[in-house]
Design a protein around this motif. Structure first.
Motif, PDB file in Angstrom:
ATOM      1  N   HIS A   1       0.886  -1.085   0.053  1.00 42.37           N
ATOM      2  CA  HIS A   1      -0.113   0.033   0.046  1.00 42.37           C
ATOM      3  C   HIS A   1       1.010   1.017  -0.040  1.00 42.37           C
ATOM      4  O   HIS A   1       1.948   1.327   0.563  1.00 42.37           O
TER       5      HIS A   1
ATOM      6  N   TYR B   1      -7.742   5.008   1.739  1.00 46.79           N
ATOM      7  CA  TYR B   1      -8.426   3.927   2.577  1.00 46.79           C
ATOM      8  C   TYR B   1      -9.725   3.420   1.774  1.00 46.79           C
ATOM      9  O   TYR B   1     -10.511   2.778   2.398  1.00 46.79           O
TER      10      TYR B   1
ATOM     11  N   ASN C   1      -9.702   1.815  -0.871  1.00 41.76           N
ATOM     12  CA  ASN C   1      -9.519   0.247  -1.616  1.00 41.76           C
ATOM     13  C   ASN C   1     -10.061   0.351  -3.035  1.00 41.76           C
ATOM     14  O   ASN C   1     -10.274  -0.580  -3.419  1.00 41.76           O
TER      15      ASN C   1
END
Ligand code: DAH
Length: 337
Positions: free
Chosen positions: A104, A327, A329
């Motif tokens: 990430h 965040y 995704n």
């Protein structure tokens, strides 16, 4: 005879290309590989071969037999596993791309920061996400009525006496100073939690890297030098920095360092709140009360501390202008890093 064998080899090679299914393979076997097949018949004729050519002919004949048998074995296995090549398959179609996972972007940035500080002699330390009021506030010299202790800012864990989700990485400093004797030179990556409204600039759960250096005679100049050296490695030599005086209960004096805003080049935008600058690190000289609380004599030792917000750094590095994108995704976003 040599010529004949070589011709047979060519013929077999052509035949192999035409094998599509089990039946084709079986007629291949019957034609070439059985006792009365084309390959074996040459072995039977070996006695006709001139003496001085026998060895050479034997060699190409053996090679031909091995080749044919291997092709047969290989295809047989493949068909038994059920993957018959069908003439309907279009081998020229483009393949399917497999998605390859990656770290990430926030993790990547964190690792990059850790690597830079490692190269400057800082080791890495960690502490718990679930803290208590003592480590998160009291030992860090927060007065009992400090607003950061407010329910508005801190997630308290009701079922546990005095337990809370750490609101910053600084409690790890306390744990470190209590566990080790100076000199101490460490960074402390941490996930931290705050009861904040989620916006383009802030999240309720984010990351910090704390830094701590305690030794005899440590000065504010060293703090400045270290933080600037780090920031130049991270953002490039040409970046502009400025220090502003600030306040933290656990440092005296305290400062914040800003970097010129990457998005607007200093002209002012949403991300820098129209100031042209982005705050990247809070820092200062460790307060004598904090040292005393950890049984370190402030008359002998001094030290500096700093705390970076990682997401802020990640924004600067990636050019993303909304912290929430990290965040959600969404693979389309994450894939780019
Ligand atoms: N703990 C501070 C925060 O959460 C950041 C910080 C400021 C850390 C100054 C430090 C420091 O170690 O010296 O905003």
């Amino acid at each position: 005879m040599e010529q004949e064998i070589l011709e047979l080899r060519k013929k077999i090679e052509e035949k192999v290309k035409l094998i599509r299914k089990t039946e084709d393979l079986e007629s291949f076997r019957l034609e070439y590989l059985v006792r009365k097949g084309a390959v074996q018949s040459f072995f039977d004729r070996m006695k006709e071969a001139p003496k001085e050519r026998k060895a050479a002919i034997g060699k190409i004949l053996n090679e031909l037999r091995n080749y044919s048998e291997n092709v047969y074995k290989e295809l047989k296995e493949r068909y038994e596993q059920g993957s018959q090549a069908s003439p309907d398959i279009d081998l020229t179609l483009p393949g399917k791309r497999n998605f390859i996972g990656a770290a990430h972007p926030v993790n990547q940035i964190m690792q990059e920061m850790v690597d830079i500080f490692n190269s400057m002699g800082f080791s890495v330390a960690e502490g718990p996400d679930i803290e208590d009021g003592y480590h998160n506030f009291d030992a860090l010299n927060f007065p009992p009525d400090h607003p950061a202790r407010d329910m508005q800012d801190t997630f308290f864990i009701e079922s546990k006496n005095n337990a809370l989700l750490r609101t910053h990485s600084s409690p790890v400093q306390i744990r470190l100073m209590k566990a080790q004797k100076p000199p101490i030179r460490s960074i402390m990556p941490a996930r931290v939690y705050r009861n904040e409204a989620i916006s383009a600039r802030s999240l309720a759960e984010f990351h910090q890297i704390e830094g701590l250096y305690i030794n005899k005679g440590v000065t504010f100049a060293e703090l400045k030098g270290t933080v600037i050296a780090f920031a130049k490695k991270m953002y490039g030599e040409q970046s502009k920095f400025r220090f502003r005086p600030s306040f933290f209960p656990f440092t005296e004096p305290s400062a914040e360092m800003d970097i010129s805003c990457f998005l607007c080049g200093g002209r002012g935008c949403r991300i820098c709140k129209h100031s042209g600058w982005l705050e990247v690190v809070g820092c200062g000289m460790v307060h004598p009360n904090v040292l005393k609380e950890c049984d370190i004599d402030p008359e002998i030792y001094t030290g500096y501390a700093f705390g970076f917000g990682i997401e802020r750094v990640a924004l600067l590095k990636t050019g993303i202008d909304d912290i929430r994108l990290f965040y959600q995704n969404d693979v389309r976003v994450l894939e780019q890093f």
